[in-house]
Design a protein around this motif. Structure first.
Motif, mmCIF file in Angstrom:
data_model
loop_
_atom_site.group_PDB
_atom_site.id
_atom_site.type_symbol
_atom_site.label_atom_id
_atom_site.label_comp_id
_atom_site.label_asym_id
_atom_site.label_seq_id
_atom_site.Cartn_x
_atom_site.Cartn_y
_atom_site.Cartn_z
ATOM 1 N N ASN A 139 50.920 71.472 0.822
ATOM 2 C CA ASN A 139 49.598 71.071 1.304
ATOM 3 C C ASN A 139 49.461 71.207 2.818
ATOM 4 O O ASN A 139 49.230 70.235 3.517
ATOM 5 N N ILE A 140 49.563 72.452 3.290
ATOM 6 C CA ILE A 140 49.468 72.705 4.742
ATOM 7 C C ILE A 140 48.274 73.609 5.020
ATOM 8 O O ILE A 140 47.932 74.464 4.195
ATOM 9 N N GLU A 141 47.638 73.381 6.174
ATOM 10 C CA GLU A 141 46.533 74.242 6.591
ATOM 11 C C GLU A 141 47.135 75.474 7.258
ATOM 12 O O GLU A 141 47.765 75.370 8.312
ATOM 13 N N ALA A 142 46.965 76.635 6.616
ATOM 14 C CA ALA A 142 47.667 77.833 7.083
ATOM 15 C C ALA A 142 46.704 78.827 7.728
ATOM 16 O O ALA A 142 45.570 78.997 7.288
ATOM 17 N N TYR A 143 47.196 79.461 8.774
ATOM 18 C CA TYR A 143 46.485 80.563 9.445
ATOM 19 C C TYR A 143 47.403 81.780 9.384
ATOM 20 O O TYR A 143 48.482 81.767 9.941
ATOM 21 N N ALA A 144 46.914 82.852 8.714
ATOM 22 C CA ALA A 144 47.810 83.957 8.351
ATOM 23 C C ALA A 144 47.926 85.180 9.269
ATOM 24 O O ALA A 144 48.734 86.020 8.949
ATOM 25 N N PRO A 145 47.162 85.371 10.350
ATOM 26 C CA PRO A 145 46.428 84.409 11.174
ATOM 27 C C PRO A 145 45.000 84.080 10.718
ATOM 28 O O PRO A 145 44.415 83.156 11.284
ATOM 29 N N ASP A 146 44.422 84.795 9.758
ATOM 30 C CA ASP A 146 43.093 84.392 9.292
ATOM 31 C C ASP A 146 43.226 83.108 8.474
ATOM 32 O O ASP A 146 44.245 82.887 7.821
ATOM 33 N N PRO A 147 42.216 82.248 8.491
ATOM 34 C CA PRO A 147 42.367 80.928 7.870
ATOM 35 C C PRO A 147 42.561 81.006 6.351
ATOM 36 O O PRO A 147 41.853 81.739 5.677
ATOM 37 N N GLN A 148 43.518 80.253 5.858
ATOM 38 C CA GLN A 148 43.827 80.222 4.424
ATOM 39 C C GLN A 148 43.458 78.880 3.792
ATOM 40 O O GLN A 148 43.692 78.671 2.609
ATOM 41 N N GLY A 149 42.932 77.952 4.599
ATOM 42 C CA GLY A 149 42.653 76.616 4.090
ATOM 43 C C GLY A 149 43.938 75.872 3.797
ATOM 44 O O GLY A 149 45.017 76.249 4.273
ATOM 45 N N HIS A 150 43.832 74.808 3.004
ATOM 46 C CA HIS A 150 45.028 74.044 2.634
ATOM 47 C C HIS A 150 45.722 74.732 1.473
ATOM 48 O O HIS A 150 45.087 75.060 0.484
ATOM 49 N N VAL A 189 43.924 77.925 23.276
ATOM 50 C CA VAL A 189 43.156 77.160 22.287
ATOM 51 C C VAL A 189 42.588 75.896 22.922
ATOM 52 O O VAL A 189 41.382 75.628 22.846
ATOM 53 N N ARG A 190 43.458 75.127 23.568
ATOM 54 C CA ARG A 190 43.053 73.799 24.072
ATOM 55 C C ARG A 190 42.293 73.885 25.394
ATOM 56 O O ARG A 190 41.367 73.113 25.631
ATOM 57 N N GLY A 191 42.689 74.799 26.253
ATOM 58 C CA GLY A 191 42.061 74.913 27.568
ATOM 59 C C GLY A 191 40.872 75.866 27.587
ATOM 60 O O GLY A 191 39.847 75.581 28.192
ATOM 61 N N GLU A 192 41.020 77.003 26.905
ATOM 62 C CA GLU A 192 39.975 78.029 26.960
ATOM 63 C C GLU A 192 39.041 77.981 25.759
ATOM 64 O O GLU A 192 38.037 78.697 25.728
ATOM 65 N N GLY A 193 39.386 77.186 24.749
ATOM 66 C CA GLY A 193 38.501 77.027 23.594
ATOM 67 C C GLY A 193 38.408 78.250 22.685
ATOM 68 O O GLY A 193 37.428 78.422 21.970
ATOM 69 N N ILE A 194 39.430 79.099 22.714
ATOM 70 C CA ILE A 194 39.421 80.274 21.838
ATOM 71 C C ILE A 194 39.782 79.817 20.419
ATOM 72 O O ILE A 194 40.763 79.099 20.231
ATOM 73 N N PRO A 195 38.991 80.206 19.412
ATOM 74 C CA PRO A 195 39.285 79.763 18.041
ATOM 75 C C PRO A 195 40.685 80.203 17.589
ATOM 76 O O PRO A 195 41.143 81.294 17.948
ATOM 77 N N LEU A 196 41.330 79.348 16.803
ATOM 78 C CA LEU A 196 42.715 79.605 16.374
ATOM 79 C C LEU A 196 42.946 81.009 15.807
ATOM 80 O O LEU A 196 43.896 81.677 16.229
#
Ligand code: ZN
Length: 398
Positions: A7-18, A317-324
């Motif tokens: 049950n992990i939120e995965a980025y493949a890097p495209d989002p895979q959800g939980h 991600v945190r400073g520049e706000g680029i999506p994951l």
């Protein structure tokens, strides 16, 4: 090792959800919900509060040490295995640098093999700053064909006072030979160019693309964020189809450096319309960096850290706000595709089990898995290099 990440939120890097991830035999065996409980030897990782990314790829590291430009005492030390692990880096391309004499390819190949035995995946570039290239087997083409670890040429210096001032014809021949060797060996065969602060900038690379049939995919210029002018030139070069690499380890501004932080540079490139799939980031780890005290006085020589790669990702991600999913590209699927690293850079069934799990809120590293082995768990190192193990044992006993 059999690992079930639940049950992990995965980025493949495209989002895979939980999802669930099953690791078996060093590979990702399954991605999607599953309940493999009861399998003998199964290690279960609870993915709640965590994100899963592909293991990071660092395509430009002086694994053997580099530097030396301030004399023998300024030669930098070799990379220690754990320095890659604490950066979430599971694949490295090693290179020589300015010094191709006291550092050589035989040693570089041995160091890469050592890191591979210790637990991560490694390749190298043949050559160093200078042209003609000093090779391992007599030519760039035979290096690519005969030595599995060699996937291209680099770092070849241009537009820099430290370069060998190669002619256009020399560069054309070098790129052509590397491309041919790459084709025949099924490797990238690209040339990694070190760009200096020289006024010529990317002109030598543009001329190769204008005057030969060589495609832009054979050239990977690095250090494009070393000054604002080079970065804007890089943006135009990449919009026109070129590949560009940003460097995450940085000399301090007190050193007179005009380097733009790699995370900031990434944001600027994306804002200027550069397609995200043409950008990679590398640490330039173990390269020499002069250090200065608070009043700007030279305080000694420091060393670039592979860890700067992961810090640049967090800042993007945190400073520049680029999506994951976009921020992950320069560290994962882009270098895997550009360097033709099979089985790397994506979370997908059948790929190598190179995974990093990070805390969802802080994006700090929680777990590092390389080739199916757990190298870091809950933020604690579980594996170290050959000469780091004794100290690890002492720490555990203390
Ligand atoms: Zn360089």
């Amino acid at each position: 090792m059999l690992i079930h990440i639940r049950n992990i939120e995965a980025y493949a890097p495209d989002p895979q959800g939980h999802t669930d991830i099953l690791v078996a035999g060093g590979r990702i065996a399954h991605l999607g919900s599953l309940s493999p409980e009861g399998l003998p030897g199964l290690k279960v990782i609870d993915g709640r509060g965590l994100l899963a990314f592909p293991g990071f790829i660092d395509g430009h590291v002086h694994i053997l040490g580099g530097g030396g430009e301030g004399g023998y005492a300024s030669r930098t030390p070799e990379l220690m295995f754990s320095e890659a692990v604490v950066a979430g880096v599971t694949s490295i391309v090693g290179c020589l640098g300015t010094d191709g004499i006291t550092r050589n390819l035989a040693s570089l190949i041995a160091k890469a093999r050592g890191l591979e035995e210790e637990g991560i995946s490694t390749w190298i570039f043949t050559g160093s700053y200078g042209v003609p290239i000093l090779t391992a087997t007599g030519s760039v083409e035979s290096d690519l064909l005969l030595i599995d670890k060699i996937l291209g040429v680099g770092e070849v210096a241009v537009s820099d006072h430290r370069s060998s001032q190669p002619t256009h014809e020399e560069l054309c021949r070098l790129v052509a030979e590397s491309r041919r060797g790459g084709m025949l060996s099924g490797k990238a065969g690209l040339v990694n160019f070190h760009l200096g602060d020289g006024a010529k900038g990317l002109a030598p690379l543009r001329r190769i693309l204008e005057e030969t049939e060589i495609p832009a995919s054979q050239l990977l210029p690095t250090h494009l964020n070393r000054n604002p002018l080079l970065l804007s030139e890089g943006a135009a070069y990449a919009r026109a189809g070129g590949l560009i690499d940003l460097t995450t380890s940085a000399p301090p501004p007190e050193a007179g450096s005009r380097q733009i932080p790699a995370s900031r540079a990434l944001k600027m490139l994306l804002d200027e319309g550069v397609p995200a799939d043409r950008i990679t980031m590398t640490s330039d780890g173990q390269g020499s960096l002069p250090e200065y005290d608070s009043s700007g006085r030279y305080a000694g020589m420091g060393v670039g850290k592979v860890r700067s790669l992961f810090d640049a990702f967090r800042e993007a991600v945190r400073g520049e706000g680029i999506p994951l999913p976009t921020a992950l590209l320069p560290f994962t699927s882009n270098p895997a595709r550009i360097l033709k690293l099979r089985g790397k850079g994506r979370i997908q069934a059948g790929q190598d089990a190179d995974l990093i799990l990070v805390d969802r809120a802080s994006l700090e590293l929680h777990t590092v898995i390389a080739k199916g082995c757990i190298l870091m768990s809950d933020g604690n190192l579980k594996a170290r290099g050959t000469f780091e193990r004794a100290s690890m044992t002492r720490e555990l006993e203390a």
